[in-house]
Design a protein around this motif. Structure first.
Motif, PDB file in Angstrom:
ATOM      1  N   GLU A 179      49.041  17.304  28.844  1.00  0.00           N
ATOM      2  CA  GLU A 179      50.122  17.202  29.818  1.00  0.00           C
ATOM      3  C   GLU A 179      49.884  18.278  30.870  1.00  0.00           C
ATOM      4  OE1 GLU A 179      53.974  17.313  28.091  1.00  0.00           O
ATOM      5  OE2 GLU A 179      53.671  15.516  26.863  1.00  0.00           O
ATOM      6  N   ALA A 180      49.133  17.930  31.883  1.00  0.00           N
ATOM      7  CA  ALA A 180      48.723  18.926  32.872  1.00  0.00           C
ATOM      8  C   ALA A 180      49.891  19.332  33.760  1.00  0.00           C
ATOM      9  CB  ALA A 180      47.593  18.370  33.722  1.00  0.00           C
ATOM     10  N   GLY A 181      49.992  20.638  34.004  1.00  0.00           N
ATOM     11  CA  GLY A 181      50.979  21.159  34.944  1.00  0.00           C
ATOM     12  C   GLY A 181      50.297  21.589  36.231  1.00  0.00           C
ATOM     13  N   PRO A 182      51.023  22.275  37.103  1.00  0.00           N
ATOM     14  CA  PRO A 182      50.423  22.756  38.355  1.00  0.00           C
ATOM     15  C   PRO A 182      49.233  23.667  38.071  1.00  0.00           C
ATOM     16  CG  PRO A 182      52.812  22.949  38.431  1.00  0.00           C
ATOM     17  CD  PRO A 182      52.463  22.596  37.022  1.00  0.00           C
ATOM     18  N   THR A 183      48.271  23.654  38.972  1.00  0.00           N
ATOM     19  CA  THR A 183      47.057  24.437  38.786  1.00  0.00           C
ATOM     20  C   THR A 183      47.347  25.933  38.864  1.00  0.00           C
ATOM     21  OG1 THR A 183      44.733  24.621  39.467  1.00  0.00           O
ATOM     22  CG2 THR A 183      46.393  24.495  41.221  1.00  0.00           C
ATOM     23  N   GLU A 184      46.439  26.728  38.290  1.00  0.00           N
ATOM     24  CA  GLU A 184      46.657  28.176  38.267  1.00  0.00           C
ATOM     25  C   GLU A 184      45.333  28.921  38.229  1.00  0.00           C
ATOM     26  OE1 GLU A 184      49.100  28.013  34.789  1.00  0.00           O
ATOM     27  OE2 GLU A 184      47.418  28.228  33.415  1.00  0.00           O
ATOM     28  N   ILE A 185      45.346  30.103  38.821  1.00  0.00           N
ATOM     29  CA  ILE A 185      44.209  31.017  38.771  1.00  0.00           C
ATOM     30  C   ILE A 185      44.732  32.401  38.419  1.00  0.00           C
ATOM     31  CG2 ILE A 185      44.356  31.475  41.265  1.00  0.00           C
ATOM     32  CD1 ILE A 185      41.367  32.003  41.275  1.00  0.00           C
ATOM     33  N   ALA A 186      44.000  33.086  37.550  1.00  0.00           N
ATOM     34  CA  ALA A 186      44.233  34.511  37.317  1.00  0.00           C
ATOM     35  C   ALA A 186      42.923  35.226  37.621  1.00  0.00           C
ATOM     36  CB  ALA A 186      44.671  34.780  35.886  1.00  0.00           C
ATOM     37  N   ILE A 187      43.017  36.373  38.250  1.00  0.00           N
ATOM     38  CA  ILE A 187      41.828  37.166  38.567  1.00  0.00           C
ATOM     39  C   ILE A 187      42.019  38.556  37.962  1.00  0.00           C
ATOM     40  CG2 ILE A 187      40.362  38.134  40.372  1.00  0.00           C
ATOM     41  CD1 ILE A 187      41.298  35.900  42.222  1.00  0.00           C
ATOM     42  N   LEU A 188      41.130  38.918  37.053  1.00  0.00           N
ATOM     43  CA  LEU A 188      41.112  40.274  36.499  1.00  0.00           C
ATOM     44  C   LEU A 188      40.122  41.082  37.321  1.00  0.00           C
ATOM     45  CD1 LEU A 188      41.913  42.365  34.370  1.00  0.00           C
ATOM     46  CD2 LEU A 188      40.115  41.434  32.891  1.00  0.00           C
ATOM     47  N   ALA A 189      40.618  42.077  38.030  1.00  0.00           N
ATOM     48  CA  ALA A 189      39.770  42.798  38.981  1.00  0.00           C
ATOM     49  C   ALA A 189      40.031  44.296  38.907  1.00  0.00           C
ATOM     50  CB  ALA A 189      40.035  42.294  40.402  1.00  0.00           C
ATOM     51  N   ASP A 190      38.998  45.061  39.212  1.00  0.00           N
ATOM     52  CA  ASP A 190      39.152  46.525  39.313  1.00  0.00           C
ATOM     53  C   ASP A 190      38.787  46.976  40.724  1.00  0.00           C
ATOM     54  OD1 ASP A 190      36.382  46.484  39.427  1.00  0.00           O
ATOM     55  OD2 ASP A 190      36.086  47.268  37.393  1.00  0.00           O
ATOM     56  N   ALA A 191      38.628  48.269  40.900  1.00  0.00           N
ATOM     57  CA  ALA A 191      38.386  48.813  42.239  1.00  0.00           C
ATOM     58  C   ALA A 191      37.055  48.373  42.830  1.00  0.00           C
ATOM     59  CB  ALA A 191      38.463  50.335  42.198  1.00  0.00           C
ATOM     60  N   THR A 192      36.146  47.830  42.001  1.00  0.00           N
ATOM     61  CA  THR A 192      34.848  47.381  42.515  1.00  0.00           C
ATOM     62  C   THR A 192      34.934  46.017  43.191  1.00  0.00           C
ATOM     63  OG1 THR A 192      34.165  46.250  40.471  1.00  0.00           O
ATOM     64  CG2 THR A 192      33.706  48.617  40.632  1.00  0.00           C
ATOM     65  N   ALA A 193      36.035  45.298  43.012  1.00  0.00           N
ATOM     66  CA  ALA A 193      36.161  43.948  43.571  1.00  0.00           C
ATOM     67  C   ALA A 193      36.349  44.002  45.080  1.00  0.00           C
ATOM     68  CB  ALA A 193      37.339  43.231  42.926  1.00  0.00           C
ATOM     69  N   ASP A 194      35.858  42.977  45.745  1.00  0.00           N
ATOM     70  CA  ASP A 194      36.033  42.840  47.190  1.00  0.00           C
ATOM     71  C   ASP A 194      37.363  42.158  47.441  1.00  0.00           C
ATOM     72  OD1 ASP A 194      36.008  41.944  49.871  1.00  0.00           O
ATOM     73  OD2 ASP A 194      33.817  41.861  49.887  1.00  0.00           O
ATOM     74  N   PRO A 195      38.318  42.812  48.105  1.00  0.00           N
ATOM     75  CA  PRO A 195      39.639  42.200  48.310  1.00  0.00           C
ATOM     76  C   PRO A 195      39.585  40.924  49.135  1.00  0.00           C
ATOM     77  CG  PRO A 195      39.406  44.216  49.610  1.00  0.00           C
ATOM     78  CD  PRO A 195      38.245  44.177  48.663  1.00  0.00           C
ATOM     79  N   VAL A 196      38.585  40.807  49.996  1.00  0.00           N
ATOM     80  CA  VAL A 196      38.438  39.578  50.782  1.00  0.00           C
ATOM     81  C   VAL A 196      38.120  38.407  49.864  1.00  0.00           C
ATOM     82  CG1 VAL A 196      37.070  38.419  52.553  1.00  0.00           C
ATOM     83  CG2 VAL A 196      37.795  40.795  52.880  1.00  0.00           C
ATOM     84  N   HIS A 197      37.219  38.628  48.897  1.00  0.00           N
ATOM     85  CA  HIS A 197      36.884  37.568  47.933  1.00  0.00           C
ATOM     86  C   HIS A 197      38.097  37.211  47.087  1.00  0.00           C
ATOM     87  CE1 HIS A 197      32.381  39.007  47.929  1.00  0.00           C
ATOM     88  NE2 HIS A 197      32.774  38.522  49.101  1.00  0.00           N
ATOM     89  N   VAL A 198      38.778  38.238  46.590  1.00  0.00           N
ATOM     90  CA  VAL A 198      39.937  38.002  45.728  1.00  0.00           C
ATOM     91  C   VAL A 198      40.994  37.201  46.479  1.00  0.00           C
ATOM     92  CG1 VAL A 198      41.813  39.084  44.452  1.00  0.00           C
ATOM     93  CG2 VAL A 198      39.503  40.048  44.318  1.00  0.00           C
ATOM     94  N   ALA A 199      41.288  37.590  47.687  1.00  0.00           N
ATOM     95  CA  ALA A 199      42.303  36.883  48.474  1.00  0.00           C
ATOM     96  C   ALA A 199      41.895  35.436  48.724  1.00  0.00           C
ATOM     97  CB  ALA A 199      42.527  37.608  49.802  1.00  0.00           C
ATOM     98  N   ALA A 200      40.633  35.230  49.069  1.00  0.00           N
ATOM     99  CA  ALA A 200      40.158  33.869  49.340  1.00  0.00           C
ATOM    100  C   ALA A 200      40.306  32.982  48.113  1.00  0.00           C
ATOM    101  CB  ALA A 200      38.696  33.905  49.801  1.00  0.00           C
ATOM    102  N   ASP A 201      40.043  33.549  46.942  1.00  0.00           N
ATOM    103  CA  ASP A 201      40.121  32.763  45.717  1.00  0.00           C
ATOM    104  C   ASP A 201      41.568  32.469  45.329  1.00  0.00           C
ATOM    105  OD1 ASP A 201      37.406  32.958  45.815  1.00  0.00           O
ATOM    106  OD2 ASP A 201      37.196  34.317  44.108  1.00  0.00           O
TER     107      ASP A 201
END
Length: 445
Positions: A245-267
């Protein structure tokens, strides 16, 4: 001009919440399927009683168009593929090839275990005989969902499959031509122009088409859909198998200070693009990253096509940023959340990903965005939502297979264990079970 986006924050720093508390505290979307069952039940019952006629009537009401027949003519499938943009065809061919490569390795082999001399149990893996694969319409066009449903069914050895997708008024009552083209490219011969709850009901009960052709019922229905599709699946469960029974789609991103905020935001935006109910959740031990992601979201939304939809999703109660003390606590959070899609954008991302126990699919490092998995990674994008990844898997070859145990014992092997069978039958107060064994040897004495 887009106003500043600031994801709602849940601050877990300095706290040690239990798993139960985490499940309550974390942002979570979802829909109340029970709330629409009273609307969907009459649709299912009408299609049960009147078949394709009722399904087409509901199509006229909900989709604004009535196709001449439920089954799409073969010539229309061929025409759709002939008219497909060459770049889209090339992309679909790559997606199909990679998805087939991954799913070919999922096919199970039969195994035989010799329990005792003369006594064997074989587990045979038998494909479901006929399946219905649902491809939604709505806010977008989903040829990728054709690929993700059809490829594992074919790899499992399913002999009969039908793709159902809503009729489109702008295409004369046919499903979207890109969906038809993808089906043709995969060798699918049967496509039904029917969507919504009526599609699930017609797949479940079958009937006769307007031209008298048989619309055979299926044994299993897979593929995502809206709340009405999900409610119809719930009502038809048991008559047919369903994937989830599929519900609305979802993404979780586990990130630290090494992550690029531009990439995270885009995703985060890429998943919010699906639906105003889509969930986009960032889990991080870096407040500076969280601030930078908010800024990047605001900047990127100035050029996003579906900015209004995305903004609504990002500002919904289902989206937000969770601040944690460290990656260890972050792992506790994402395991409790059990996201449909989980990205790991941290130092030593591969090692961190190996510690995840609950996710529909895991995307490791800066060069594995969820959108890669949506199309061309080779993985399947039909995945469990709403925390169901704690106990369920995404669509795979196994979805379309049934394990059947074949028990083969000789007279001597049965006689050797007969006393134990009788003892357990008596312990359960089912003496006829024991007698069924005794009778085989008493008759010989």
């Amino acid at each position: 001009m887009t106003s500043r986006i600031e994801l709602a924050r849940v601050d877990l720093r300095g706290r040690t919440p239990t798993t139960a508390q985490l499940r309550t505290a974390l942002p979570r979307g979802g829909v109340d399927v029970d709330s629409v069952l009273h609307q969907v039940r009459p649709v299912v019952e009408a299609v049960r009683d009147r078949g394709a006629t009722a399904a087409l009537e509901f199509g006229a009401k909900f989709d604004g168009v009535t196709p001449e027949t439920v089954r799409v003519p073969a010539a229309e499938l061929a025409a759709a593929l002939d008219g497909l943009d060459p770049a889209v065809r090339a992309a679909l061919e790559v997606a199909i090839a990679r998805t087939r490569a991954v799913h070919a390795d999922q096919r199970r082999t039969d195994t035989t275990t010799e329990v005792v001399p003369g006594g064997t149990v074989t587990e045979r893996w038998v494909p479901v005989e006929r399946v219905g694969l649902y491809v939604p319409g709505g806010n977008a066009v989903y040829p990728s969902s054709v690929v993700m449903n059809v490829v594992p069914a074919q790899a499992a050895g399913v002999e009969s499959l039908v793709v159902a997708s809503p009729p489109q008024e702008q295409f004369g009552g046919l499903p979207h031509p890109t969906v038809l083209a993808a089906a043709r490219l995969l060798g699918v011969e049967e496509v039904w122009a029917v969507g919504g709850a009526q599609a699930v009901a017609l797949l479940s009960y079958g009937g006769s088409d307007t031209d008298g052709a048989d619309l055979a019922p299926v044994d299993l229905i897979t593929g995502p859909g809206n709340i009405y599709v999900t409610a119809a699946k719930r009502l038809c469960r048991g008559l047919v198998g369903i994937d989830a029974e599929a519900g609305p789609t979802e993404i979780a991103i586990l990130a630290d200070a090494t992550a690029d905020p531009v990439h995270v935001a885009a995703d985060l935006i890429s998943q919010a693009e699906h639906d105003v109910l889509a969930a986009s959740v960032l889990v991080t031990d870096s407040p500076a990253l969280a601030d930078a992601v908010d800024a990047a979201l605001t900047t990127q939304l100035t050029v996003v096509k579906h900015a209004e939809r995305v903004t609504a999703a990002l500002r919904g109660a289902q989206s937000g940023t969770v601040l944690v003390d460290d990656i260890d606590q972050g792992l506790r959070v994402v395991n409790a959340y059990a996201a449909e899609h989980l990205e790991i954008q941290t130092a030593q991302a591969t090692a961190v990903a190996a510690r995840v126990r609950s996710a529909g699919a895991i995307f490791v490092g800066p060069y594995a965005p969820v959108s890669l998995g949506d199309y061309c990674a080779g993985s399947n994008h039909v995945l469990p939502t709403a925390g169901c990844a704690r106990h369920s898997s995404g669509l795979s070859v196994q979805t379309f297979l049934r394990g059947i145990h074949v028990v083969d014992y000789t007279e001597a092997a049965l006689k050797d264990v007969a006393g134990h069978v009788v003892a357990l039958a008596d312990a359960e107060d089912l003496p006829a079970h024991g007698q069924a064994v005794r009778a085989r040897f008493e008759a010989l004495s």
